[in-house]
Design an enzyme around this catalytic site. Structure first.
Site, mmCIF file in Angstrom:
data_model
loop_
_atom_site.group_PDB
_atom_site.id
_atom_site.type_symbol
_atom_site.label_atom_id
_atom_site.label_comp_id
_atom_site.label_asym_id
_atom_site.label_seq_id
_atom_site.Cartn_x
_atom_site.Cartn_y
_atom_site.Cartn_z
ATOM 1 N N GLY A 157 102.555 87.950 -11.074
ATOM 2 C CA GLY A 157 101.566 87.803 -10.006
ATOM 3 C C GLY A 157 102.238 87.289 -8.749
ATOM 4 O O GLY A 157 103.218 86.539 -8.838
ATOM 5 N N CYS A 206 105.767 79.805 -11.667
ATOM 6 C CA CYS A 206 105.468 80.356 -10.341
ATOM 7 C C CYS A 206 106.779 80.791 -9.699
ATOM 8 O O CYS A 206 107.772 80.055 -9.770
ATOM 9 C CB CYS A 206 104.806 79.281 -9.481
ATOM 10 S SG CYS A 206 104.380 79.834 -7.821
ATOM 11 N N LEU A 207 106.774 81.951 -9.067
ATOM 12 C CA LEU A 207 107.982 82.416 -8.377
ATOM 13 C C LEU A 207 108.378 81.463 -7.254
ATOM 14 O O LEU A 207 109.548 81.439 -6.859
ATOM 15 C CB LEU A 207 107.772 83.834 -7.830
ATOM 16 C CG LEU A 207 107.752 84.932 -8.903
ATOM 17 C CD1 LEU A 207 107.265 86.247 -8.316
ATOM 18 C CD2 LEU A 207 109.139 85.099 -9.509
ATOM 19 N N GLN A 236 103.071 83.522 -0.548
ATOM 20 C CA GLN A 236 104.420 83.264 -1.080
ATOM 21 C C GLN A 236 105.504 84.034 -0.326
ATOM 22 O O GLN A 236 106.677 83.672 -0.412
ATOM 23 C CB GLN A 236 104.487 83.621 -2.569
ATOM 24 C CG GLN A 236 103.617 82.729 -3.443
ATOM 25 C CD GLN A 236 103.647 83.190 -4.875
ATOM 26 O OE1 GLN A 236 102.857 84.037 -5.271
ATOM 27 N NE2 GLN A 236 104.563 82.659 -5.665
ATOM 28 N N HIS A 251 95.408 81.097 -10.452
ATOM 29 C CA HIS A 251 96.692 80.622 -9.907
ATOM 30 C C HIS A 251 96.971 81.281 -8.546
ATOM 31 O O HIS A 251 97.363 80.609 -7.586
ATOM 32 C CB HIS A 251 97.788 80.938 -10.926
ATOM 33 C CG HIS A 251 99.188 80.645 -10.483
ATOM 34 N ND1 HIS A 251 99.981 79.688 -11.099
ATOM 35 C CD2 HIS A 251 99.963 81.189 -9.512
ATOM 36 C CE1 HIS A 251 101.151 79.654 -10.500
ATOM 37 N NE2 HIS A 251 101.176 80.564 -9.529
ATOM 38 N N GLU A 252 96.751 82.603 -8.466
ATOM 39 C CA GLU A 252 97.067 83.332 -7.224
ATOM 40 C C GLU A 252 96.068 82.998 -6.117
ATOM 41 O O GLU A 252 96.465 82.883 -4.944
ATOM 42 C CB GLU A 252 97.105 84.844 -7.486
ATOM 43 C CG GLU A 252 98.128 85.312 -8.525
ATOM 44 C CD GLU A 252 99.540 84.818 -8.289
ATOM 45 O OE1 GLU A 252 99.890 84.535 -7.135
ATOM 46 O OE2 GLU A 252 100.294 84.686 -9.282
ATOM 47 N N HIS A 266 97.044 79.938 -4.340
ATOM 48 C CA HIS A 266 98.066 80.143 -3.298
ATOM 49 C C HIS A 266 97.424 80.455 -1.947
ATOM 50 O O HIS A 266 97.877 79.969 -0.909
ATOM 51 C CB HIS A 266 98.993 81.307 -3.667
ATOM 52 C CG HIS A 266 100.105 80.951 -4.611
ATOM 53 N ND1 HIS A 266 101.058 80.002 -4.315
ATOM 54 C CD2 HIS A 266 100.442 81.449 -5.819
ATOM 55 C CE1 HIS A 266 101.923 79.925 -5.328
ATOM 56 N NE2 HIS A 266 101.565 80.796 -6.259
HETATM 57 C C1 QAP Z 1 101.723 83.099 -11.998
HETATM 58 O O1 QAP Z 1 103.978 83.610 -12.138
HETATM 59 C C2 QAP Z 1 101.346 82.781 -13.405
HETATM 60 O O2 QAP Z 1 110.095 80.022 -12.891
HETATM 61 C C3 QAP Z 1 102.739 84.200 -11.870
HETATM 62 O O3 QAP Z 1 112.422 81.327 -12.753
HETATM 63 C C4 QAP Z 1 102.262 82.241 -14.293
HETATM 64 O O4 QAP Z 1 105.074 85.557 -12.067
HETATM 65 C C5 QAP Z 1 100.084 83.010 -13.824
HETATM 66 C C6 QAP Z 1 108.834 83.423 -12.589
HETATM 67 C C7 QAP Z 1 101.894 81.955 -15.593
HETATM 68 C C8 QAP Z 1 99.728 82.733 -15.124
HETATM 69 C C9 QAP Z 1 100.621 82.212 -16.004
HETATM 70 C C10 QAP Z 1 108.862 82.057 -12.699
HETATM 71 C C11 QAP Z 1 110.039 84.100 -12.529
HETATM 72 C C12 QAP Z 1 107.571 84.172 -12.493
HETATM 73 C C13 QAP Z 1 110.065 81.365 -12.767
HETATM 74 C C14 QAP Z 1 105.110 84.350 -12.211
HETATM 75 C C15 QAP Z 1 111.269 82.060 -12.703
HETATM 76 C C16 QAP Z 1 111.251 83.428 -12.579
HETATM 77 C C17 QAP Z 1 106.354 83.586 -12.402
HETATM 78 CO CO CO Z 2 102.562 81.128 -8.031
#
Ligand code: QAP
Ligand code: CO
Length: 168
Positions: A46, A92-93, A51, A134-135, A138
């Site tokens: 996501g 989270c990215l 971001q 979550h999004e 943001h």
């Molecule tokens: C948000 O998160 C989310 O730490 C999206 O080193 C996360 O795409 C919603 C990511 C969990 C629901 C559950 C995170 C990639 C990606 C990192 C992501 C990383 C590389 C996170």
């Molecule tokens: Co995020």
């Protein structure tokens, strides 16, 4: 198409409140496509426009294993459908390398516009419910680390600041 730069916590630009999209035009579709390319490359599930330092109410998501289910949410609106909360270990990215448990409502109604500007509604549960909440956070300048204790958030902040200094 282009890969966009992803802002990282504690960048203050992540605290910006995004503005509603007035019309889903070619520029917005270009942003959507660039956000998908950026999210898939990361890789992530996501991504909110905030971001990538674009302060418009646009979210992209793909929860599939094989990138076959792209979802677009423009001007998303959430309505919790229950008081029941579910815990999920979120990442989270914009907070790379850190994962922590967050509690959120288990079921939410989502209203949004798609890539063509057509309104739609859905009821989200499970990972979809976690991710859309979550999004949408943001777009309101909020991060999952805001749900943690000050101590945990401060530790993450210090570690990321150190990494950013090393990379500068
Ligand atoms: C948000 O998160 C989310 O730490 C999206 O080193 C996360 O795409 C919603 C990511 C969990 C629901 C559950 C995170 C990639 C990606 C990192 C992501 C990383 C590389 C996170
Ligand atoms: Co995020």
């Amino acid at each position: 198409m282009a890969i966009l730069n992803i802002l990282e916590f504690p960048d203050s630009r992540l605290r910006t409140i995004a503005k509603p999209v007035a019309a889903v035009d070619e520029g917005v579709r270009q942003l959507v496509d660039d956000m998908f390319e950026t999210m898939y490359e990361a890789p992530g599930i996501g991504l909110a426009a905030t971001q990538v330092n674009v302060h418009k109410r646009v979210v992209v998501m793909d929860l599939s294993e094989d990138r076959s289910e792209p979802r677009v949410f423009i001007n998303p609106e959430l309505e919790p459908l229950t008081d029941e909360m579910d815990q999920y270990q979120e990442g989270c990215l914009s907070v790379p390398g850190f994962y922590e448990n967050v509690d959120r409502p288990q079921r939410v109604k989502v209203k949004a516009l798609d890539r063509e500007g057509q309104p739609y509604e859905l009821i989200a549960e499970g990972l979809l419910a976690v991710c859309i909440q979550h999004e949408c956070d943001h777009l309101n300048g909020k991060l999952f680390v805001d749900y943690l204790s000050n101590l945990k958030r401060d530790r993450i902040k210090k570690k990321l600041e150190k990494l950013h200094k090393q990379n500068a």
